[in-house]
Motif scaffolding. Structure first.
Motif, PDB file in Angstrom:
ATOM      1  N   GLN A 361       0.812  -1.258   0.009  1.00  0.00           N
ATOM      2  CA  GLN A 361       0.188   0.101  -0.130  1.00  0.00           C
ATOM      3  C   GLN A 361       0.944   1.311   0.188  1.00  0.00           C
ATOM      4  O   GLN A 361       1.960   1.310   0.574  1.00  0.00           O
ATOM      5  CB  GLN A 361      -0.988  -0.186   1.246  1.00  0.00           C
ATOM      6  CG  GLN A 361      -2.158  -1.022   1.154  1.00  0.00           C
ATOM      7  CD  GLN A 361      -3.194  -0.713   2.175  1.00  0.00           C
ATOM      8  OE1 GLN A 361      -2.581  -0.230   3.417  1.00  0.00           O
ATOM      9  NE2 GLN A 361      -4.265  -1.418   1.905  1.00  0.00           N
ATOM     10  N   SER A 362       0.447   2.298  -0.610  1.00  0.00           N
ATOM     11  CA  SER A 362       1.123   3.470  -0.944  1.00  0.00           C
ATOM     12  C   SER A 362       0.033   4.589  -0.438  1.00  0.00           C
ATOM     13  O   SER A 362      -0.952   4.816  -1.044  1.00  0.00           O
ATOM     14  CB  SER A 362       1.740   3.771  -2.108  1.00  0.00           C
ATOM     15  OG  SER A 362       2.450   2.938  -2.502  1.00  0.00           O
ATOM     16  N   LEU A 363       0.438   5.410   0.477  1.00  0.00           N
ATOM     17  CA  LEU A 363      -0.378   6.517   0.981  1.00  0.00           C
ATOM     18  C   LEU A 363       0.126   7.734   0.155  1.00  0.00           C
ATOM     19  O   LEU A 363       1.183   8.256   0.266  1.00  0.00           O
ATOM     20  CB  LEU A 363      -0.157   6.827   2.617  1.00  0.00           C
ATOM     21  CG  LEU A 363      -0.844   8.041   3.107  1.00  0.00           C
ATOM     22  CD1 LEU A 363      -2.648   8.024   3.001  1.00  0.00           C
ATOM     23  CD2 LEU A 363      -0.541   8.114   4.622  1.00  0.00           C
ATOM     24  N   LEU A 364      -0.631   8.570  -0.403  1.00  0.00           N
ATOM     25  CA  LEU A 364      -0.574   9.781  -0.962  1.00  0.00           C
ATOM     26  C   LEU A 364      -1.190  11.272  -0.365  1.00  0.00           C
ATOM     27  O   LEU A 364      -2.514  11.087  -0.080  1.00  0.00           O
ATOM     28  CB  LEU A 364      -1.201   9.642  -2.327  1.00  0.00           C
ATOM     29  CG  LEU A 364      -0.776  10.956  -3.154  1.00  0.00           C
ATOM     30  CD1 LEU A 364       0.622  11.302  -3.542  1.00  0.00           C
ATOM     31  CD2 LEU A 364      -1.781  10.883  -4.695  1.00  0.00           C
ATOM     32  N   PHE A 365      -0.456  12.057   0.214  1.00  0.00           N
ATOM     33  CA  PHE A 365      -1.071  13.368   0.811  1.00  0.00           C
ATOM     34  C   PHE A 365      -0.254  14.622   0.650  1.00  0.00           C
ATOM     35  O   PHE A 365       0.854  14.299   0.088  1.00  0.00           O
ATOM     36  CB  PHE A 365      -1.415  12.913   2.170  1.00  0.00           C
ATOM     37  CG  PHE A 365      -0.096  12.808   3.028  1.00  0.00           C
ATOM     38  CD1 PHE A 365       0.427  13.786   3.967  1.00  0.00           C
ATOM     39  CD2 PHE A 365       0.375  11.654   3.349  1.00  0.00           C
ATOM     40  CE1 PHE A 365       1.543  13.783   4.486  1.00  0.00           C
ATOM     41  CE2 PHE A 365       1.844  11.762   3.953  1.00  0.00           C
ATOM     42  CZ  PHE A 365       2.558  12.771   4.604  1.00  0.00           C
ATOM     43  N   SER A 366      -0.848  15.695   1.066  1.00  0.00           N
ATOM     44  CA  SER A 366      -0.010  16.834   0.985  1.00  0.00           C
ATOM     45  C   SER A 366       0.263  17.629   2.107  1.00  0.00           C
ATOM     46  O   SER A 366      -0.751  17.358   3.300  1.00  0.00           O
ATOM     47  CB  SER A 366      -0.803  17.925  -0.029  1.00  0.00           C
ATOM     48  OG  SER A 366      -0.188  19.149   0.147  1.00  0.00           O
ATOM     49  N   THR A 367       1.303  18.069   2.497  1.00  0.00           N
ATOM     50  CA  THR A 367       1.605  18.718   3.702  1.00  0.00           C
ATOM     51  C   THR A 367       0.996  19.991   4.008  1.00  0.00           C
ATOM     52  O   THR A 367       1.367  20.595   5.217  1.00  0.00           O
ATOM     53  CB  THR A 367       3.144  18.672   4.042  1.00  0.00           C
ATOM     54  OG1 THR A 367       3.762  19.402   2.846  1.00  0.00           O
ATOM     55  CG2 THR A 367       3.781  17.265   4.058  1.00  0.00           C
ATOM     56  N   THR A 368       0.315  20.486   3.142  1.00  0.00           N
ATOM     57  CA  THR A 368      -0.337  21.986   3.194  1.00  0.00           C
ATOM     58  C   THR A 368      -1.544  21.723   3.878  1.00  0.00           C
ATOM     59  O   THR A 368      -2.020  22.665   4.491  1.00  0.00           O
ATOM     60  CB  THR A 368      -0.638  22.322   2.000  1.00  0.00           C
ATOM     61  OG1 THR A 368      -1.405  21.617   1.371  1.00  0.00           O
ATOM     62  CG2 THR A 368       0.602  22.507   0.952  1.00  0.00           C
ATOM     63  N   LEU A 369      -1.980  20.572   4.207  1.00  0.00           N
ATOM     64  CA  LEU A 369      -3.275  20.200   5.130  1.00  0.00           C
ATOM     65  C   LEU A 369      -2.941  19.244   6.177  1.00  0.00           C
ATOM     66  O   LEU A 369      -3.604  19.272   7.308  1.00  0.00           O
ATOM     67  CB  LEU A 369      -4.379  19.621   4.105  1.00  0.00           C
ATOM     68  CG  LEU A 369      -5.652  19.580   4.866  1.00  0.00           C
ATOM     69  CD1 LEU A 369      -6.017  21.247   5.586  1.00  0.00           C
ATOM     70  CD2 LEU A 369      -6.757  19.191   3.767  1.00  0.00           C
TER      71      LEU A 369
END
Length: 394
Positions: A361-369
């Motif tokens: 599994q790969s988690l994709l997110f943005s550190t702006t939020l």
């Protein structure tokens, strides 16, 4: 001709044309590249020409004004050559700047080289706060006296993206066989994290390592010897200052023995966290783990990456690596407990998301939020996580 109130002697035997002829004969010799190799041969001629010029001046004894007028062409020629040299340098510099700015291929290569140089400077100067800051000069604090009657806003406008996400599912969606267009439409536009479950094959089928854990440890030791950033572990005291021999012994402790459970996990459990910020190390990890299939061609390569390792670690230890940009967390082996927390401004709109990342599994997110935290695994199988950070241009 007057000089200092005395009548200067006449110049019947001295001609300014003769001085000009002598000087003009010297200047090409001094500057012409075709005569450089014959310098030794013509040194005597040059000395003789100078001596003849000096003898003529001493014989005639002209006034300062006469000498000034006689050598005026020389001064003009020297000044013209100096101006042309400086002007040529300025024109060349402007041409290079225009090419870098307006030729896309040259601009891309220069930008890439500059970015790599900045990454190489990270161990000596952390410029990331300047990169992330909105302005170089901090804004003066405003007094709140004039705002005491304004209504308080329950949450910032940027945090509205969490409302539908929290109310509908409350969990991170899991997708597979996903395209970039689907990621952009459903997740990247709203900064909604997502999990892709088919990025990498199982660790036993890894094309580079497979069941050969020792081969992976050899590559890991090479990364550790390259002075990684943010190096933390419970196997060494002050790991950032550890010697080569100590690092080699630490890698020996990471040998995989999943067939034999750890009975005394509190004494033998361990974790290793390191961040690769040197260009050579980043290139090494690209050959170790490859690139996800959904990674868009217009995305820039990751400018830094992390490797997280842990096994049978017992204790309430939560670690929060300092990340920025678009983050991809790849769980390559075993599992990892992850927590995504919203930033402080969005605490009323977005809820904390506890996640257990499983293998593949790969988690994709943005550190702006969101901010990322994890806890080292307490299982008997070594957990391996690979994390990349790239500039958030989606």
């Amino acid at each position: 001709m007057q000089s200092g109130g005395n009548q200067s002697p006449s110049l019947p035997d001295f001609s300014c044309d003769r001085v000009r002829m002598l000087v003009y004969g010297l200047v090409p010799f001094e500057n012409s590249p075709t005569m450089v190799d014959a310098r030794k041969v013509q040194e005597s001629d040059l000395s003789a020409s100078f001596q003849e010029l000096l003898d003529a001046i001493q014989k005639v004894r002209p006034s300062d004004r006469a000498l000034y007028d006689a050598f005026a062409p020389v001064r003009k020629r020297i000044w013209r050559r100096w101006c042309l040299r400086k002007l040529s340098a300025v024109v060349c510099l402007m041409a290079i700047c225009l090419v870098v700015c307006y030729v896309p291929s040259v601009n891309w290569h220069v930008t890439a080289i500059g970015r790599l140089l900045m990454i190489e400077m990270l161990p000596y100067w952390d410029w990331t706060p300047l990169y992330r800051g909105k302005c170089l000069i901090a804004k003066a604090r405003e007094t709140t006296a004039g705002k005491q009657f304004e209504p308080t806003v329950s949450f910032p406008d940027d945090c509205v993206v969490c409302r539908n996400f929290v109310s509908t599912t409350g969990t991170v969606p899991v997708r597979q066989n996903v395209t970039y267009e689907a990621l952009f439409r459903h997740h990247l536009m709203r900064n909604v994290p997502t999990i892709v479950s088919d990025v990498y094959p199982p660790w036993s089928e890894h094309k580079r390592y497979g069941a050969d854990w020792d081969s992976f440890l050899n590559d890991l030791e090479e990364l550790l010897l390259a002075n990684p950033c943010d190096f933390r572990t419970n196997l060494l005291f002050k790991p950032s200052y550890a010697k080569t021999s100590a690092l080699a012994r630490m890698v020996d402790l990471l040998a995989d023995d999943t067939a034999v459970p750890m009975r005394n996990a509190t004494k033998r459990g361990w974790f290793v966290q390191l961040r690769n910020c040197a260009l050579r190390s980043i290139k090494k990890t690209r050959t170790m783990f490859g690139k996800p299939y959904f990674y868009a061609t217009h995305w820039e390569p990751p400018y830094t990456n992390w490797i997280l390792l842990s096994r049978a670690f017992d204790g309430a230890l939560e670690m929060t690596p300092n990340m920025a940009g678009l983050v991809l967390v790849h769980q390559l082996r075993s599992s990892l407990s992850v927590i995504l927390r919203p930033r402080a401004e969005c605490a009323n709109s977005c809820q904390m998301l506890p996640i257990t990342l499983q293998q593949q599994q790969s988690l994709l997110f943005s550190t702006t939020l969101w901010s990322f935290s994890y806890a080292p695994t307490d299982g008997n199988e070594t957990s391996l996580t690979f994390i990349t950070e790239t500039y958030e241009i989606v």
